[in-house]
Design an enzyme around this catalytic site. Structure first.
Site, PDB file in Angstrom:
ATOM      1  N   LEU A  52       0.852  -1.188   0.000  1.00  0.00           N
ATOM      2  CA  LEU A  52       0.000   0.000   0.000  1.00  0.00           C
ATOM      3  C   LEU A  52       0.890   1.240   0.000  1.00  0.00           C
ATOM      4  CD1 LEU A  52      -3.020   0.871   0.444  1.00  0.00           C
ATOM      5  CD2 LEU A  52      -2.504   0.905   2.885  1.00  0.00           C
ATOM      6  N   HIS A  53       0.764   2.073  -1.021  1.00  0.00           N
ATOM      7  CA  HIS A  53       1.570   3.311  -0.997  1.00  0.00           C
ATOM      8  C   HIS A  53       1.030   4.421  -1.883  1.00  0.00           C
ATOM      9  CE1 HIS A  53       3.098   1.676  -4.792  1.00  0.00           C
ATOM     10  NE2 HIS A  53       3.472   2.907  -5.085  1.00  0.00           N
TER      11      HIS A  53
END
Ligand code: UD1
Ligand code: UDP
Length: 374
Positions: free
Chosen positions: A215-216
């Site tokens: 997740l980024h």
């Protein structure tokens, strides 16, 4: 008399670009090893966009990517500042080097700066992973890739969809459907990862009995409601199977910034959600290969799930990699905690869309040579 030489200046700076450039640099080295004329001379300029050892150096160490001849050390910052710092440093460097090609990858701020600095100096630009579109201009990546494509002379497309996207924008010259260099990387490094990585043992993971998440993306980390939603979904999902989450530094900072770090703390006390530092590419491939399901907002990880035949849940509202969805391997679910928490692995049909033949990097090199001699 020395052999004629084509000079390439590669501009990169972010994690996925190290993976993509590694296979093209190998193809360049292979061309030279065979003594073909003209030879190729590549210099790598690292903008310094990513700088933590686990986000940068480990990729050079593991993937055989030649060390950069310059690191611009721009570090982190707002988009305008980061891009401006890159431009300011790239311009004199390109003026001195005057390469035959500037080679850029993907859709980061380093891609944008490399393409823009070169175009202003009338140095031809070649863009690897050209033609990708999400049709969402709120994504910084969409702006970067559109601009880079319109500045580039050569467009190396991973898919036919990408070729068609470019045609819709009037870009039809210098467009080559070469396949995906990330597929080359997946094929090349998969057996090496199997042999060398000990990550499953270190984390005590049973093959096909855990999920992998990353997740980024700004659209998730910069909106607290989305970040909290995804986090809640992953936390609930992790009660069914362990969820391994190599956490991007951006997300770690965002959790703190939005006052959500208690979610991370609560999760670390929960054996199900296993938050770890970002891992090197070999460990990442190993984790992908043996995951029962991958949940991600990463472009590269969505495709790698497909390459390694693992179903993928995309934590976004749309994807550029539409083929993975059309073939049933990828489900785009957004940030809704209930939907995320309910995900279970599924068995799609055999993949029918290929991302090339694993020789995309060799084709990039061949076209660079061909177009240089025109
Ligand atoms: C960038 C790309 C994104 C790509 C991603 C790959 C842009 C606009 N975005 O996003 O397309 O998917 O790289 O990972 O170029 N940070 C560290 N250490 C590092 C690097 C970053 O702590 O080594 C932190 C900093 O707080 C920084 C934040 O992460 O502000 C974001 O980094 P940045 O390079 O701006 O964007 P990414 O989210 O990494
Ligand atoms: N990756 C990695 N370690 C990690 C997370 C990702 O090696 O902890 C690799 C991943 O396998 C893929 C690339 O980094 O090859 C994708 O980069 P990222 O998700 O940062 O960016 P995106 O592809 O979304 O631009």
């Amino acid at each position: 008399m020395s052999r004629p030489c084509v000079r390439i200046l590669t501009v990169l700076g972010a994690r996925p670009q190290f993976v993509k450039a590694a296979v093209v640099s190998r193809a360049i080295a292979e061309h030279n090893r065979q003594g073909r004329t003209p030879s190729l001379h590549e210099e790598i300029v690292h903008t310094g966009q990513h700088y933590d050892a686990q986000m940068s150096q480990i990729f050079f160490d593991e993937l055989g990517l030649p060390p950069p001849t310059a690191n611009l050390g721009v570090g982190s910052g707002p988009h305008g500042q980061m891009t401006a710092r890159m431009l300011e440093k790239l311009e004199p460097l390109m003026e001195t080097h005057r390469p035959d090609w500037v080679l850029v990858y993907g859709d980061t701020n380093s891609t944008l700066a490399g393409a823009l600095a070169a175009a202003k100096l009338h140095i031809p630009v070649a863009h690897v992973e050209a033609g990708l579109r999400s049709f969402n201009r709120r994504m910084p990546e969409e702006i970067n890739r559109v601009v880079a494509d319109h500045l580039a002379q050569l467009h190396f497309c991973p898919t036919q969809t990408a070729v068609e996207n470019l045609a819709r924008e009037g870009i039809i010259e210098g467009v080559f459907h070469v396949g995906d260099v990330m597929y080359d990387a997946a094929l090349l490094f998969a057996p090496i990862a199997r042999q060398k990585s000990r990550i499953l043992e270190t984390l005590r993971l049973q093959p096909k009995h855990y999920y992998l998440a990353t997740l980024h993306r700004a659209e998730n980390t910069d909106q607290p409601d989305r970040l909290a939603g995804i986090w809640e979904g992953l936390r609930r999902l992790s009660k069914t199977r362990p969820v391994v989450l190599p956490l991007h530094p951006r997300t770690r900072h965002a959790l703190q910034q939005w006052g959500l770090s208690e979610l991370a703390d609560a999760a670390s006390g929960n054996n199900g959600l296993r938050i770890i530092e970002p891992v090197g590419f070999l460990d990442m491939i190993r984790l992908e290969q043996e995951a029962a399901l991958i949940l991600t907002d990463s472009g590269g990880v969505q495709k790698e799930a497909y390459f390694h035949r693992v179903p993928c849940v995309t934590l976004r509202e749309e994807t550029e990699w539409v083929e993975t969805v059309q073939t049933g391997w990828n489900r785009v679910v957004g940030a809704n905690p209930d939907r995320i928490a309910q995900m279970t692995p599924w068995t799609p049909l055999e993949p029918i869309v290929e991302y090339g033949d694993g020789q995309a990097a060799g084709k990039v090199v061949a076209y660079l040579l061909q177009e240089n001699s025109l």
